[in-house]
Design a protein around this motif. Structure first.
Motif, PDB file in Angstrom:
ATOM      1  N   CYS A  53       9.705  -3.802   5.103  1.00  0.00           N
ATOM      2  CA  CYS A  53       8.280  -3.949   4.800  1.00  0.00           C
ATOM      3  C   CYS A  53       7.800  -2.668   4.115  1.00  0.00           C
ATOM      4  N   GLU A  54       7.517  -2.753   2.828  1.00  0.00           N
ATOM      5  CA  GLU A  54       7.031  -1.596   2.079  1.00  0.00           C
ATOM      6  C   GLU A  54       5.511  -1.643   2.069  1.00  0.00           C
ATOM      7  N   VAL A  55       4.911  -0.648   2.739  1.00  0.00           N
ATOM      8  CA  VAL A  55       3.469  -0.650   2.975  1.00  0.00           C
ATOM      9  C   VAL A  55       2.836   0.566   2.320  1.00  0.00           C
ATOM     10  N   GLN A  56       1.653   0.370   1.746  1.00  0.00           N
ATOM     11  CA  GLN A  56       0.882   1.486   1.219  1.00  0.00           C
ATOM     12  C   GLN A  56       0.279   2.233   2.399  1.00  0.00           C
ATOM     13  N   GLY A  57       0.782   3.440   2.671  1.00  0.00           N
ATOM     14  CA  GLY A  57       0.279   4.195   3.808  1.00  0.00           C
ATOM     15  C   GLY A  57       1.167   4.037   5.021  1.00  0.00           C
ATOM     16  N   ASN A  58       0.559   3.896   6.193  1.00  0.00           N
ATOM     17  CA  ASN A  58       1.285   3.844   7.456  1.00  0.00           C
ATOM     18  C   ASN A  58       1.896   2.464   7.663  1.00  0.00           C
ATOM     19  N   SER A  59       3.218   2.416   7.862  1.00  0.00           N
ATOM     20  CA  SER A  59       3.908   1.134   8.050  1.00  0.00           C
ATOM     21  C   SER A  59       4.055   0.762   9.517  1.00  0.00           C
ATOM     22  N   ALA A  60       3.503   1.587  10.424  1.00  0.00           N
ATOM     23  CA  ALA A  60       3.617   1.298  11.859  1.00  0.00           C
ATOM     24  C   ALA A  60       2.941  -0.033  12.186  1.00  0.00           C
ATOM     25  N   GLY A  61       3.591  -0.817  13.025  1.00  0.00           N
ATOM     26  CA  GLY A  61       3.016  -2.096  13.435  1.00  0.00           C
ATOM     27  C   GLY A  61       3.441  -3.273  12.587  1.00  0.00           C
ATOM     28  N   TRP A  62       4.096  -3.002  11.450  1.00  0.00           N
ATOM     29  CA  TRP A  62       4.569  -4.096  10.605  1.00  0.00           C
ATOM     30  C   TRP A  62       5.937  -4.564  11.097  1.00  0.00           C
ATOM     31  N   ARG A  63       6.163  -5.859  11.071  1.00  0.00           N
ATOM     32  CA  ARG A  63       7.432  -6.413  11.536  1.00  0.00           C
ATOM     33  C   ARG A  63       7.837  -7.589  10.643  1.00  0.00           C
ATOM     34  N   VAL A  64       9.120  -7.892  10.647  1.00  0.00           N
ATOM     35  CA  VAL A  64       9.655  -8.991   9.832  1.00  0.00           C
ATOM     36  C   VAL A  64       9.695 -10.259  10.688  1.00  0.00           C
ATOM     37  N   VAL A  65       9.205 -11.336  10.123  1.00  0.00           N
ATOM     38  CA  VAL A  65       9.262 -12.641  10.797  1.00  0.00           C
ATOM     39  C   VAL A  65       9.906 -13.646   9.848  1.00  0.00           C
TER      40      VAL A  65
END
Length: 248
Positions: A53-65
């Motif tokens: 998961c490539e996120v702008q900023g903080n990637s904490a809390g993102w998960r793959v489903v």
């Protein structure tokens, strides 16, 4: 011309802030994107794939489903994959075929990628994500056994495009006409079909010209419908303030 009272200025400022916040909230771009490594959508059984998961900023809390072909919605690390931060590594088996994407704790989501693990011994290697118009794209027909390079027939929308003795076909500059369902066929079998779509690169404006309006009509109408009530309230408030001051 009447001067505005401090109360009127405060009301005008409040309405302006509401308008600006709505304008910023109207951005339809996705907050994250799912990348696939290696960059393809078809895999042999027991091959490993990394989904990030490539996120702008903080990637904490993102998960793959994923939503499997059987219709089972689940997160990485429940009964498949290994989650590490915002990435998930999967050792694939046919039941892992399905649609994958990223979600955040607040319900935001990324783009989706369809991954296929066929039971057969032939796959078509092609980019997992939509390709950019004008780019060079190579499609490879792979056989799980040996030899690795076979003469392959490449098909688009069911029609033969060409036969390649190297097992790969290159499109030098993809265009809209190249979109469609692709597959390859060898003496060892046939790959599943793979849909190839395009993204159109953003055009660079000519500095010698000044654009008058560069927004689509539906988006313009939608913005007007959202913002117009707040503009109307602002005008009414200003009129009331002026009338109140004039009556003093």
């Amino acid at each position: 011309m009447r001067e505005l009272t401090p109360l009127c200025w405060q009301l005008l400022l409040l309405s302006t802030l509401v308008y600006c916040s709505l304008g910023q909230g109207g951005d339809l771009s996705l907050p994250a994107s799912l990348s696939v490594s290696p960059d393809r959508s078809q895999f042999f059984e027991y091959e490993s794939v990394s989904l990030s998961c490539e996120v702008q900023g903080n990637s904490a809390g993102w998960r793959v489903v994923r939503n499997s072909e059987r219709g089972n919605l689940s997160e990485c690390s429940t009964d498949w994959g290994k989650q590490q931060g915002s990435s998930c590594t999967v050792s694939l088996i046919p039941s892992d075929s399905g649609v994958y994407w990223c979600v955040s704790g607040s319900g935001e989501h990324s783009n989706a990628v369809n991954i296929t693990v066929p039971a057969g011994a032939v796959i078509l290697e092609s980019p997992a994500l939509p390709v950019t118009e004008g780019d060079s794209v190579t499609l490879r027909c792979r056989y799980q056994g040996t030899p690795s390079d076979l003469t392959a027939d490449f098909y688009k929308d069911g029609s033969l495009v060409r036969t390649e003795t190297t097992g790969e076909m290159t499109i030098p500059a993809v265009s809209k006409s190249d979109e469609g369902l692709y597959k390859c066929s060898t003496s060892e079998g046939e790959s599943p079909e793979r849909l190839m779509t395009l993204t159109v690169p953003a055009s660079i404006p000519d500095p010698s010209t000044v654009p008058v309006l560069s927004v689509s009509l539906p988006r313009l109408l939608g913005s007007l419908l959202v913002v117009s009530p707040y503009l109307l309230v602002t005008v009414v408030l200003l009129l009331k303030c002026n009338r109140r001051k004039g009556s003093r």
